[in-house]
Design a protein around this motif. Structure first.
Motif, PDB file in Angstrom:
ATOM      1  N   SER A   7      13.684  -3.344 106.539  1.00  0.00           N
ATOM      2  CA  SER A   7      14.590  -2.364 107.155  1.00  0.00           C
ATOM      3  C   SER A   7      14.243  -1.015 106.545  1.00  0.00           C
ATOM      4  O   SER A   7      13.324  -0.905 105.726  1.00  0.00           O
ATOM      5  CB  SER A   7      16.061  -2.715 106.884  1.00  0.00           C
ATOM      6  OG  SER A   7      16.388  -2.446 105.540  1.00  0.00           O
ATOM      7  N   ASP A   9      15.833   0.495 104.323  1.00  0.00           N
ATOM      8  CA  ASP A   9      16.171   0.493 102.896  1.00  0.00           C
ATOM      9  C   ASP A   9      15.603  -0.677 102.100  1.00  0.00           C
ATOM     10  O   ASP A   9      15.691  -0.680 100.877  1.00  0.00           O
ATOM     11  CB  ASP A   9      17.696   0.462 102.722  1.00  0.00           C
ATOM     12  CG  ASP A   9      18.367   1.715 103.224  1.00  0.00           C
ATOM     13  OD1 ASP A   9      17.749   2.802 103.128  1.00  0.00           O
ATOM     14  OD2 ASP A   9      19.506   1.620 103.714  1.00  0.00           O
ATOM     15  N   VAL A  10      15.063  -1.694 102.764  1.00  0.00           N
ATOM     16  CA  VAL A  10      14.700  -2.939 102.076  1.00  0.00           C
ATOM     17  C   VAL A  10      13.226  -3.267 102.251  1.00  0.00           C
ATOM     18  O   VAL A  10      12.699  -3.202 103.356  1.00  0.00           O
ATOM     19  CB  VAL A  10      15.550  -4.118 102.603  1.00  0.00           C
ATOM     20  CG1 VAL A  10      15.180  -5.412 101.897  1.00  0.00           C
ATOM     21  CG2 VAL A  10      17.030  -3.831 102.441  1.00  0.00           C
ATOM     22  N   TRP A  73      15.909  -2.912  97.292  1.00  0.00           N
ATOM     23  CA  TRP A  73      16.796  -2.112  98.113  1.00  0.00           C
ATOM     24  C   TRP A  73      16.785  -0.702  97.547  1.00  0.00           C
ATOM     25  O   TRP A  73      17.140  -0.482  96.393  1.00  0.00           O
ATOM     26  CB  TRP A  73      18.212  -2.701  98.105  1.00  0.00           C
ATOM     27  CG  TRP A  73      19.194  -1.922  98.908  1.00  0.00           C
ATOM     28  CD1 TRP A  73      19.207  -1.750 100.266  1.00  0.00           C
ATOM     29  CD2 TRP A  73      20.316  -1.210  98.404  1.00  0.00           C
ATOM     30  NE1 TRP A  73      20.266  -0.970 100.632  1.00  0.00           N
ATOM     31  CE2 TRP A  73      20.971  -0.621  99.508  1.00  0.00           C
ATOM     32  CE3 TRP A  73      20.839  -1.008  97.140  1.00  0.00           C
ATOM     33  CZ2 TRP A  73      22.113   0.156  99.374  1.00  0.00           C
ATOM     34  CZ3 TRP A  73      21.978  -0.231  97.010  1.00  0.00           C
ATOM     35  CH2 TRP A  73      22.598   0.333  98.122  1.00  0.00           C
ATOM     36  N   ARG A  74      16.275   0.235  98.342  1.00  0.00           N
ATOM     37  CA  ARG A  74      16.145   1.637  97.932  1.00  0.00           C
ATOM     38  C   ARG A  74      15.439   1.753  96.580  1.00  0.00           C
ATOM     39  O   ARG A  74      15.832   2.530  95.715  1.00  0.00           O
ATOM     40  CB  ARG A  74      17.508   2.315  97.893  1.00  0.00           C
ATOM     41  CG  ARG A  74      18.172   2.377  99.252  1.00  0.00           C
ATOM     42  CD  ARG A  74      19.482   3.091  99.198  1.00  0.00           C
ATOM     43  NE  ARG A  74      20.058   3.154 100.533  1.00  0.00           N
ATOM     44  CZ  ARG A  74      21.288   3.561 100.779  1.00  0.00           C
ATOM     45  NH1 ARG A  74      22.071   3.966  99.800  1.00  0.00           N
ATOM     46  NH2 ARG A  74      21.741   3.581 102.012  1.00  0.00           N
ATOM     47  N   ALA A 103      24.223  -5.807  95.975  1.00  0.00           N
ATOM     48  CA  ALA A 103      23.464  -5.844  97.225  1.00  0.00           C
ATOM     49  C   ALA A 103      24.098  -6.735  98.289  1.00  0.00           C
ATOM     50  O   ALA A 103      23.611  -6.782  99.415  1.00  0.00           O
ATOM     51  CB  ALA A 103      22.042  -6.309  96.943  1.00  0.00           C
ATOM     52  N   GLN A 104      25.173  -7.414  97.952  1.00  0.00           N
ATOM     53  CA  GLN A 104      25.813  -8.290  98.928  1.00  0.00           C
ATOM     54  C   GLN A 104      26.371  -7.493 100.094  1.00  0.00           C
ATOM     55  O   GLN A 104      26.818  -6.360  99.933  1.00  0.00           O
ATOM     56  CB  GLN A 104      26.943  -9.085  98.272  1.00  0.00           C
ATOM     57  CG  GLN A 104      26.439 -10.186  97.396  1.00  0.00           C
ATOM     58  CD  GLN A 104      27.574 -11.027  96.843  1.00  0.00           C
ATOM     59  OE1 GLN A 104      28.669 -10.549  96.619  1.00  0.00           O
ATOM     60  NE2 GLN A 104      27.278 -12.291  96.608  1.00  0.00           N
ATOM     61  N   GLY A 105      26.312  -8.112 101.262  1.00  0.00           N
ATOM     62  CA  GLY A 105      26.883  -7.492 102.456  1.00  0.00           C
ATOM     63  C   GLY A 105      26.027  -6.392 103.050  1.00  0.00           C
ATOM     64  O   GLY A 105      26.478  -5.667 103.927  1.00  0.00           O
ATOM     65  N   ARG A 106      24.799  -6.257 102.612  1.00  0.00           N
ATOM     66  CA  ARG A 106      23.909  -5.189 103.105  1.00  0.00           C
ATOM     67  C   ARG A 106      22.813  -5.718 104.028  1.00  0.00           C
ATOM     68  O   ARG A 106      21.896  -4.990 104.374  1.00  0.00           O
ATOM     69  CB  ARG A 106      23.286  -4.446 101.928  1.00  0.00           C
ATOM     70  CG  ARG A 106      24.325  -3.775 101.041  1.00  0.00           C
ATOM     71  CD  ARG A 106      23.666  -2.975  99.945  1.00  0.00           C
ATOM     72  NE  ARG A 106      24.622  -2.440  99.013  1.00  0.00           N
ATOM     73  CZ  ARG A 106      25.354  -1.349  99.205  1.00  0.00           C
ATOM     74  NH1 ARG A 106      25.249  -0.674 100.323  1.00  0.00           N
ATOM     75  NH2 ARG A 106      26.195  -0.933  98.285  1.00  0.00           N
ATOM     76  N   GLY A 107      22.886  -7.000 104.390  1.00  0.00           N
ATOM     77  CA  GLY A 107      21.893  -7.573 105.288  1.00  0.00           C
ATOM     78  C   GLY A 107      20.515  -7.681 104.674  1.00  0.00           C
ATOM     79  O   GLY A 107      19.513  -7.533 105.362  1.00  0.00           O
ATOM     80  N   VAL A 108      20.465  -7.948 103.386  1.00  0.00           N
ATOM     81  CA  VAL A 108      19.198  -7.976 102.657  1.00  0.00           C
ATOM     82  C   VAL A 108      18.522  -9.344 102.726  1.00  0.00           C
ATOM     83  O   VAL A 108      17.321  -9.445 102.954  1.00  0.00           O
ATOM     84  CB  VAL A 108      19.442  -7.579 101.175  1.00  0.00           C
ATOM     85  CG1 VAL A 108      18.206  -7.765 100.337  1.00  0.00           C
ATOM     86  CG2 VAL A 108      19.941  -6.156 101.087  1.00  0.00           C
TER      87      VAL A 108
END
Length: 190
Positions: A7, A9-10, A73-74, A103-108
């Protein structure tokens, strides 16, 4: 350097032994959160044990029997995905994942698991992908469901833990089920 953007960010990157210091810093942030759900041998507590964890997976990758990738992530390592086991001869592998709380809930995680499962099925000919999880790990079970895996059964009281023996749920998806649910996108041909 290999880095696969999942993504904006990931990124998914190999988690090689030379990243032990970064891996240990990540585990320091994640340790108490993941400890109930992962093998004690995974939760490194110092630089030599962090290097040993990553070296075990590097050795598995070299022998075509497993592998591990980190999720940044970032620019910060926040979790990862792995082939706990990988057997092309039998056509069976086990996938796993972990993530620190921030990082939970960020679609990682889901896109990363999809990527490695898709590779295993389409490129390596894996016929059965397994997901094994503590029966009390509701987040892991929810992810298995979202990914389209089916609950095969529960091994009752299979592992000891400080709070008593735990049940282990086995989830799986077969190659034809995976391909039907996840047709290749036009981006996959690049």
């Amino acid at each position: 350097m290999f880095a696969l953007p999942l993504s904006e960010d990931v990124e998914l990157r190999p988690l090689d032994p030379w990243r032990a210091e970064e891996f240990l810093a990540h585990l320091d942030r994640a340790r108490e959160h993941i400890r109930p759900w992962v093998s004690p041998s995974f939760v490194a507590t110092d630089l030599p044990s962090a290097r040993a964890v990553l070296q075990r997976y590097a050795d598995r990758w070299a022998t075509d029997s497993g592998g591990i990738w980190g999720l940044w992530w970032r620019g910060t390592l926040v979790g990862g995905v792995m082939f706990v086991s990988f057997d092309v001869t039998l056509g069976v592998c086990e996938v796993g994942c972990w993530l620190e709380p921030a990082a939970q809930g960020r679609g990682v995680i889901a896109p990363a698991v999809r990527r490695i499962v898709d590779w295993a099925v389409r490129e390596r000919g894996i016929q059965r992908v397994e997901w094994r999880t503590n029966a009390a790990n509701s987040r892991s079970i929810a992810l298995a469901r979202r990914l389209g895996l089916r609950h095969d059964g529960t091994l009752r009281q299979v592992y000891p833990s400080p709070r008593g023996r735990i049940d282990l749920e086995i989830w799986s998806v077969l190659a034809d089920e995976w391909r039907e649910a996840h047709p290749p996108s036009t981006d996959d041909s690049e």
